[in-house]
Design an enzyme around this catalytic site. Structure first.
Site, mmCIF file in Angstrom:
data_model
loop_
_atom_site.group_PDB
_atom_site.id
_atom_site.type_symbol
_atom_site.label_atom_id
_atom_site.label_comp_id
_atom_site.label_asym_id
_atom_site.label_seq_id
_atom_site.Cartn_x
_atom_site.Cartn_y
_atom_site.Cartn_z
ATOM 1 N N ASP A 169 47.834 64.646 -7.935
ATOM 2 C CA ASP A 169 47.927 66.071 -8.351
ATOM 3 C C ASP A 169 47.939 66.867 -9.834
ATOM 4 O O ASP A 169 48.802 66.853 -10.136
ATOM 5 C CB ASP A 169 49.399 66.923 -7.270
ATOM 6 C CG ASP A 169 49.136 67.845 -6.891
ATOM 7 O OD1 ASP A 169 48.155 69.029 -7.016
ATOM 8 O OD2 ASP A 169 49.909 68.730 -6.553
ATOM 9 N N ASP A 173 42.206 68.938 -5.527
ATOM 10 C CA ASP A 173 42.931 69.039 -7.169
ATOM 11 C C ASP A 173 43.819 67.852 -6.243
ATOM 12 O O ASP A 173 44.510 67.726 -7.384
ATOM 13 C CB ASP A 173 43.701 69.777 -7.785
ATOM 14 C CG ASP A 173 44.544 70.771 -7.025
ATOM 15 O OD1 ASP A 173 44.511 70.699 -5.020
ATOM 16 O OD2 ASP A 173 44.905 71.603 -7.193
ATOM 17 N N GLU A 174 44.038 67.232 -5.161
ATOM 18 C CA GLU A 174 44.979 67.123 -4.744
ATOM 19 C C GLU A 174 44.445 65.567 -4.218
ATOM 20 O O GLU A 174 43.706 65.895 -2.975
ATOM 21 C CB GLU A 174 45.856 67.055 -4.163
ATOM 22 C CG GLU A 174 47.081 66.853 -3.459
ATOM 23 C CD GLU A 174 47.376 67.385 -2.980
ATOM 24 O OE1 GLU A 174 49.429 67.206 -2.244
ATOM 25 O OE2 GLU A 174 47.358 68.904 -2.336
#
Length: 465
Positions: free
Chosen positions: A11, A105-106
């Site tokens: 993350d 983003d993860e």
């Protein structure tokens, strides 16, 4: 549930805001809020400096401004975020063929599937190498969680924030989870959390002690069984390689409710063109056109039309969206409009009638037009979803340029920079680039011919002259 912590969850830390701080040296260490800047804007991401003031994602921007009046409020630059995300996802794909992105983003990674790690020591070393690689490639930081299941890996990465790594050794799950709030578990939202609190259950340990039968009685069989398993740290879900998108859509929230039916039709056509631009960029076509309308009273209507075959023709999508709009009452005002395409395919079945109409319109467009016709017919074609650096408005001979805060610009004399703000006929620009010292601020007329919108500069790598 695995016997080794070989499921990794990455993350990125305050991703959008961190990208902005990396590309704008003067904002490093300062409160940065990325999101919609209008009266109805919503915060997409807040930097850790802004979070100290109570600002968080999904908060109305107006409320964020009251909590953090001196923060830097910027429009999102999704083109740059996607570029940085692809660099990070590329590093993950080097570790394993099984990468499951959850957002820009993860992502989850199955380290065993790629032979990157088979035990705790190997997983920890891989996680540390990944974090170092992300920093070297992008200048950003990411937090890594390692565990024997997806649920635990995600909890671990959250506990490791910011810029950390946490490995949960198999066998220690219940001890780790026991003191955590029940809201830590996925699927436990505000309503379920409040229901459990009224029953005297506030921690994961208390949830496990309640037992499966009691939880089933409280929240139903499907949810109760799942809650009990999660409280014990049990999660058998595999990491699934990234799936193709099921739909493509764009939407806009307006600062002031729209009442003019002509303006509403124009906005729907503009959104249809943007949607097709995104559809083509993904290499898809689609069969079902969807129109979303949120009215003045927050009621949301969705209408759809399924075509004979998939298309990526902007004329077809525009016409379908216009037909759907005709069936929607907008007399009270509209605060949000959206156009989407579902039923995606990687081929098209062209609508011959639409092609014929488009050809006829092309012949008509070739004839001379008056100023009013030209202004009404001018619509952007498939632009990016973020706000442009400069928008042209007005119907006079000299349209006024409006520059959005945070957007990229280039000046013929001073080089690359970004917009700090604009108003009263002026635009203020700070001239700096990723990796440079904080730059100087200069102010120009809105229509300065030497100032132009530009593409974002890379965060790490080549210099731009």
């Amino acid at each position: 549930m695995r016997s080794a912590p070989t499921i990794l969850h990455l993350d990125m830390d305050a991703f959008y805001a961190s990208v902005e701080q990396a590309s704008k040296p003067s904002l490093r260490g300062k409160a940065v809020i990325v999101g919609g800047l209008g009266p109805r804007g919503v915060v997409a991401t807040a930097s850790y400096e802004a979070r100290r003031f109570g600002v968080h994602s999904a908060m109305p921007t107006a409320q964020a401004r009251r909590l953090c009046p001196n923060g830097a409020y910027l429009i999102p630059r999704f083109t740059l975020y996607r570029e940085v995300s692809e660099l990070v996802m590329g590093l993950l794909r080097e570790l394993s063929p099984l990468v499951e992105p959850l957002s820009l983003d993860e992502a989850f990674v199955d380290l065993e599937a790629g032979g990157a790690a088979f035990d705790a020591a190997g997983a920890r070393a891989t996680g540390e190498r990944l974090r170092a690689g992300i920093t070297a490639l992008t200048g950003l930081s990411g937090s890594v969680g390692l565990a024997g299941s997806k649920m635990l890996a995600k909890i671990a990465s959250e506990e490791a924030k910011p810029d950390g790594l946490l490995l949960i050794e198999p066998g220690t799950e219940r001890e780790l989870l026991a003191p955590m709030p029940v809201r830590t578990l996925p699927g436990v939202g505000p309503a379920t959390g409040e229901h459990l609190r009224r029953a005297g259950i506030t921690t994961v340990g208390e949830l496990a002690e309640a037992g499966e039968d009691e939880l089933v009685r409280m929240v139903g069989r499907a949810h109760g069984v799942g809650l009990y398993r999660m409280a014990l740290g049990l999660d058998d879900r595999p990491v699934v390689a990234e799936r193709d998108a099921k739909s493509v859509s764009v939407e806009d929230t307006f600062d002031v409710d729209l009442h003019d039916r002509v303006r509403i039709r124009y906005e729907v056509q503009r959104l249809a063109d943007r949607c097709v631009g995104r559809l083509r960029a993904s290499g898809h076509s689609g069969r079902t056109i969807v129109l979303k309308v949120r009215r003045y009273d927050f009621s949301t209507l969705t209408r759809s039309e399924t075509l004979r075959g998939p298309t990526d023709d902007p004329a077809v999508v525009r016409e379908a969206a216009a037909r759907l709009l005709e069936g929607v009452d907008t007399t009270g005002g509209v605060r949000l409009l959206g156009v989407g395409v579902t039923g995606l395919a990687d081929y098209t079945q062209e609508d011959l009638f639409a092609q014929a109409r488009a050809a006829a319109e092309g012949e008509t467009a070739a004839e001379p037009q008056g100023p009013d016709e030209d202004a009404a017919g001018a619509a952007p074609q498939g632009g990016p979803p973020e706000a442009p650096a400069a928008a042209l408005e007005g119907t006079g001979a000299a349209p006024v340029r409006h520059w959005a805060a945070g957007s990229d610009v280039h000046h013929a004399v001073y080089g690359p920079g970004w917009v700090q703000g604009s108003g009263v006929g002026r635009v203020t620009v700070r001239f700096e680039r990723p990796g440079s010292p904080p730059g100087r601020v200069r102010t120009f007329l809105l229509d300065d011919p030497e100032l132009e919108p530009s593409d974002p500069l890379p965060l790490v790598g080549r210099d731009t002259p």
